[in-house]
Design a protein around this motif. Sequence first.
Motif, PDB file in Angstrom:
ATOM      1  N   HIS A  41      65.758  40.966  75.783  1.00  0.00           N
ATOM      2  CA  HIS A  41      65.821  42.230  75.124  1.00  0.00           C
ATOM      3  C   HIS A  41      64.538  43.016  75.169  1.00  0.00           C
ATOM      4  CE1 HIS A  41      67.311  44.971  72.410  1.00  0.00           C
ATOM      5  NE2 HIS A  41      68.707  44.439  72.447  1.00  0.00           N
ATOM      6  N   PRO A  42      64.458  43.736  76.279  1.00  0.00           N
ATOM      7  CA  PRO A  42      63.220  44.613  76.628  1.00  0.00           C
ATOM      8  C   PRO A  42      62.636  45.423  75.118  1.00  0.00           C
ATOM      9  CG  PRO A  42      64.736  44.994  78.250  1.00  0.00           C
ATOM     10  CD  PRO A  42      65.531  43.727  77.428  1.00  0.00           C
ATOM     11  N   ILE A  43      64.000  46.148  74.646  1.00  0.00           N
ATOM     12  CA  ILE A  43      63.404  47.001  73.441  1.00  0.00           C
ATOM     13  C   ILE A  43      63.061  46.246  72.277  1.00  0.00           C
ATOM     14  CG2 ILE A  43      64.908  48.789  72.030  1.00  0.00           C
ATOM     15  CD1 ILE A  43      66.807  49.222  74.329  1.00  0.00           C
ATOM     16  N   LEU A  44      63.551  45.239  71.780  1.00  0.00           N
ATOM     17  CA  LEU A  44      63.365  44.563  70.753  1.00  0.00           C
ATOM     18  C   LEU A  44      62.029  43.649  71.087  1.00  0.00           C
ATOM     19  CD1 LEU A  44      66.484  42.460  69.304  1.00  0.00           C
ATOM     20  CD2 LEU A  44      64.712  43.920  68.048  1.00  0.00           C
ATOM     21  N   ARG A  45      61.785  43.262  72.348  1.00  0.00           N
ATOM     22  CA  ARG A  45      60.607  42.626  72.877  1.00  0.00           C
ATOM     23  C   ARG A  45      59.464  43.830  72.548  1.00  0.00           C
ATOM     24  NH1 ARG A  45      56.946  42.953  76.304  1.00  0.00           N
ATOM     25  NH2 ARG A  45      55.926  41.016  77.100  1.00  0.00           N
ATOM     26  N   LYS A  46      59.468  44.888  72.885  1.00  0.00           N
ATOM     27  CA  LYS A  46      58.755  45.873  72.723  1.00  0.00           C
ATOM     28  C   LYS A  46      58.303  46.050  71.175  1.00  0.00           C
ATOM     29  CE  LYS A  46      55.817  49.007  74.443  1.00  0.00           C
ATOM     30  NZ  LYS A  46      54.600  48.557  75.093  1.00  0.00           N
ATOM     31  N   LYS A  47      59.426  46.099  70.302  1.00  0.00           N
ATOM     32  CA  LYS A  47      59.200  46.243  69.013  1.00  0.00           C
ATOM     33  C   LYS A  47      58.188  45.148  68.387  1.00  0.00           C
ATOM     34  CE  LYS A  47      61.785  49.975  68.507  1.00  0.00           C
ATOM     35  NZ  LYS A  47      61.014  51.224  68.455  1.00  0.00           N
ATOM     36  N   VAL A  48      58.675  43.954  68.913  1.00  0.00           N
ATOM     37  CA  VAL A  48      57.769  42.897  68.306  1.00  0.00           C
ATOM     38  C   VAL A  48      56.169  43.062  68.690  1.00  0.00           C
ATOM     39  CG1 VAL A  48      57.373  40.309  68.418  1.00  0.00           C
ATOM     40  CG2 VAL A  48      59.637  41.289  68.248  1.00  0.00           C
ATOM     41  N   GLU A  49      56.112  43.440  69.986  1.00  0.00           N
ATOM     42  CA  GLU A  49      54.710  43.544  70.555  1.00  0.00           C
ATOM     43  C   GLU A  49      54.061  44.711  69.738  1.00  0.00           C
ATOM     44  OE1 GLU A  49      52.409  45.367  74.656  1.00  0.00           O
ATOM     45  OE2 GLU A  49      54.817  44.931  74.656  1.00  0.00           O
ATOM     46  N   ASN A  50      54.497  45.653  69.499  1.00  0.00           N
ATOM     47  CA  ASN A  50      54.009  46.731  68.583  1.00  0.00           C
ATOM     48  C   ASN A  50      53.619  46.438  67.349  1.00  0.00           C
ATOM     49  OD1 ASN A  50      54.281  48.236  70.784  1.00  0.00           O
ATOM     50  ND2 ASN A  50      56.124  49.468  70.159  1.00  0.00           N
ATOM     51  N   THR A  51      54.473  45.324  66.820  1.00  0.00           N
ATOM     52  CA  THR A  51      54.285  44.867  65.497  1.00  0.00           C
ATOM     53  C   THR A  51      52.982  44.006  65.573  1.00  0.00           C
ATOM     54  OG1 THR A  51      56.586  44.971  64.989  1.00  0.00           O
ATOM     55  CG2 THR A  51      55.379  43.640  63.613  1.00  0.00           C
ATOM     56  N   ILE A  52      52.755  43.313  66.480  1.00  0.00           N
ATOM     57  CA  ILE A  52      51.911  42.068  66.682  1.00  0.00           C
ATOM     58  C   ILE A  52      50.584  42.830  66.707  1.00  0.00           C
ATOM     59  CG2 ILE A  52      50.841  40.497  68.032  1.00  0.00           C
ATOM     60  CD1 ILE A  52      53.756  39.180  68.382  1.00  0.00           C
ATOM     61  N   LEU A  53      50.701  43.956  67.745  1.00  0.00           N
ATOM     62  CA  LEU A  53      49.252  44.787  68.028  1.00  0.00           C
ATOM     63  C   LEU A  53      48.976  45.339  66.668  1.00  0.00           C
ATOM     64  CD1 LEU A  53      50.194  45.838  71.650  1.00  0.00           C
ATOM     65  CD2 LEU A  53      48.584  44.082  71.008  1.00  0.00           C
ATOM     66  N   ALA A  54      49.828  46.109  66.116  1.00  0.00           N
ATOM     67  CA  ALA A  54      49.371  46.734  64.685  1.00  0.00           C
ATOM     68  C   ALA A  54      48.714  45.576  63.765  1.00  0.00           C
ATOM     69  CB  ALA A  54      50.476  47.318  64.103  1.00  0.00           C
ATOM     70  N   TRP A  55      49.466  44.567  63.682  1.00  0.00           N
ATOM     71  CA  TRP A  55      48.702  43.570  62.792  1.00  0.00           C
ATOM     72  C   TRP A  55      47.459  43.184  63.420  1.00  0.00           C
ATOM     73  CZ3 TRP A  55      51.499  38.084  62.246  1.00  0.00           C
ATOM     74  CH2 TRP A  55      51.020  37.142  61.246  1.00  0.00           C
ATOM     75  N   LYS A  56      47.240  43.022  64.657  1.00  0.00           N
ATOM     76  CA  LYS A  56      46.031  42.569  65.231  1.00  0.00           C
ATOM     77  C   LYS A  56      44.721  43.697  64.837  1.00  0.00           C
ATOM     78  CE  LYS A  56      44.374  43.828  68.955  1.00  0.00           C
ATOM     79  NZ  LYS A  56      44.293  44.514  70.133  1.00  0.00           N
ATOM     80  N   ASP A  57      45.413  45.119  64.792  1.00  0.00           N
ATOM     81  CA  ASP A  57      44.544  46.040  64.758  1.00  0.00           C
ATOM     82  C   ASP A  57      43.842  46.069  63.088  1.00  0.00           C
ATOM     83  OD1 ASP A  57      44.485  46.823  67.230  1.00  0.00           O
ATOM     84  OD2 ASP A  57      45.826  48.561  66.886  1.00  0.00           O
ATOM     85  N   LYS A  58      44.972  45.677  62.285  1.00  0.00           N
ATOM     86  CA  LYS A  58      44.645  45.542  60.995  1.00  0.00           C
ATOM     87  C   LYS A  58      43.571  44.503  60.534  1.00  0.00           C
ATOM     88  CE  LYS A  58      47.530  46.406  57.647  1.00  0.00           C
ATOM     89  NZ  LYS A  58      48.513  46.188  56.392  1.00  0.00           N
ATOM     90  N   LEU A  59      43.910  43.198  61.300  1.00  0.00           N
ATOM     91  CA  LEU A  59      42.835  42.526  61.044  1.00  0.00           C
ATOM     92  C   LEU A  59      41.400  42.615  61.748  1.00  0.00           C
ATOM     93  CD1 LEU A  59      45.266  39.304  61.759  1.00  0.00           C
ATOM     94  CD2 LEU A  59      44.488  40.025  59.856  1.00  0.00           C
ATOM     95  N   VAL A  60      41.564  43.217  62.949  1.00  0.00           N
ATOM     96  CA  VAL A  60      40.205  43.469  63.562  1.00  0.00           C
ATOM     97  C   VAL A  60      39.361  44.532  62.738  1.00  0.00           C
ATOM     98  CG1 VAL A  60      39.093  45.180  65.192  1.00  0.00           C
ATOM     99  CG2 VAL A  60      40.847  43.074  65.767  1.00  0.00           C
ATOM    100  N   TYR A  61      40.108  45.481  62.059  1.00  0.00           N
ATOM    101  CA  TYR A  61      39.441  46.257  61.077  1.00  0.00           C
ATOM    102  C   TYR A  61      38.898  45.502  59.662  1.00  0.00           C
ATOM    103  CZ  TYR A  61      38.889  49.780  57.472  1.00  0.00           C
ATOM    104  OH  TYR A  61      38.327  50.622  56.239  1.00  0.00           O
ATOM    105  N   PHE A  62      39.588  44.619  59.366  1.00  0.00           N
ATOM    106  CA  PHE A  62      39.035  43.737  58.175  1.00  0.00           C
ATOM    107  C   PHE A  62      37.898  43.052  58.427  1.00  0.00           C
ATOM    108  CE2 PHE A  62      43.363  43.384  55.838  1.00  0.00           C
ATOM    109  CZ  PHE A  62      43.378  44.505  55.504  1.00  0.00           C
ATOM    110  N   ILE A  63      37.903  42.547  59.695  1.00  0.00           N
ATOM    111  CA  ILE A  63      36.561  41.441  60.010  1.00  0.00           C
ATOM    112  C   ILE A  63      35.553  42.554  60.540  1.00  0.00           C
ATOM    113  CG2 ILE A  63      35.843  40.190  62.113  1.00  0.00           C
ATOM    114  CD1 ILE A  63      39.104  39.331  62.408  1.00  0.00           C
TER     115      ILE A  63
END
Length: 196
Positions: A116-138
């Motif tokens: 499901h490419p559309i859902l896959r993209k939503k998950v990818e965006n969620t993970i990347l946003a989470w990563k960015d938040k963690l990078v910011y904290f670090i």
Amino acid sequence: MSKAEKTKQFIIEKTAPLFNMKGYSGTSMSDITAATGLTKGSIYGNFENKDEVAIAAFKFNVKKLQDTFAREIEKQTTFKDKLLVYPRLYSDYYDLRITKGGCPIINTATEADDTHPILRKKVENTILAWKDKLVYFIEQGIIAGEFKAKSIDPEKTALTIIAIIEGAVMITKITGNLNNLSDIMLSLNKIIEDLE
């Protein structure tokens, strides 16, 4: 909220647990109508198709998860303590009952990666946003002198934290052994403590 908006929100709230537990392909229109008590016509009057319902349900589940963590993170005064919220809350993830059926990120990622490419993209965006938040904290922790600057790669560390959490949730769900989750979160806790 208009009547149409309330109906749409009702459908999302009732189907979010279904999609999180049964997945996209495992959730039928019959499941959706049974969970909501609405007709197919009413569902399709509010959503173009099942994809649209699934995407809305995924967003709803992720927002519940993010809001729970955000509330705890806001209470913390140091960047280390903000990071430590993750192993602390994930240790009790199944007791917290944030989202029925477990973590919507790993659940949806596992199913949607090849199907499901559309859902896959939503998950990818969620993970990347989470990563960015963690990078910011670090990065902010390094600037504040909480973490040692020379030996830390913020992006690799953030991705490692996510991989440990999602892997721990998957292992716990598959084995049914909640001790696995708390044991792995203790290891993650140590990784965060060692950033000092």
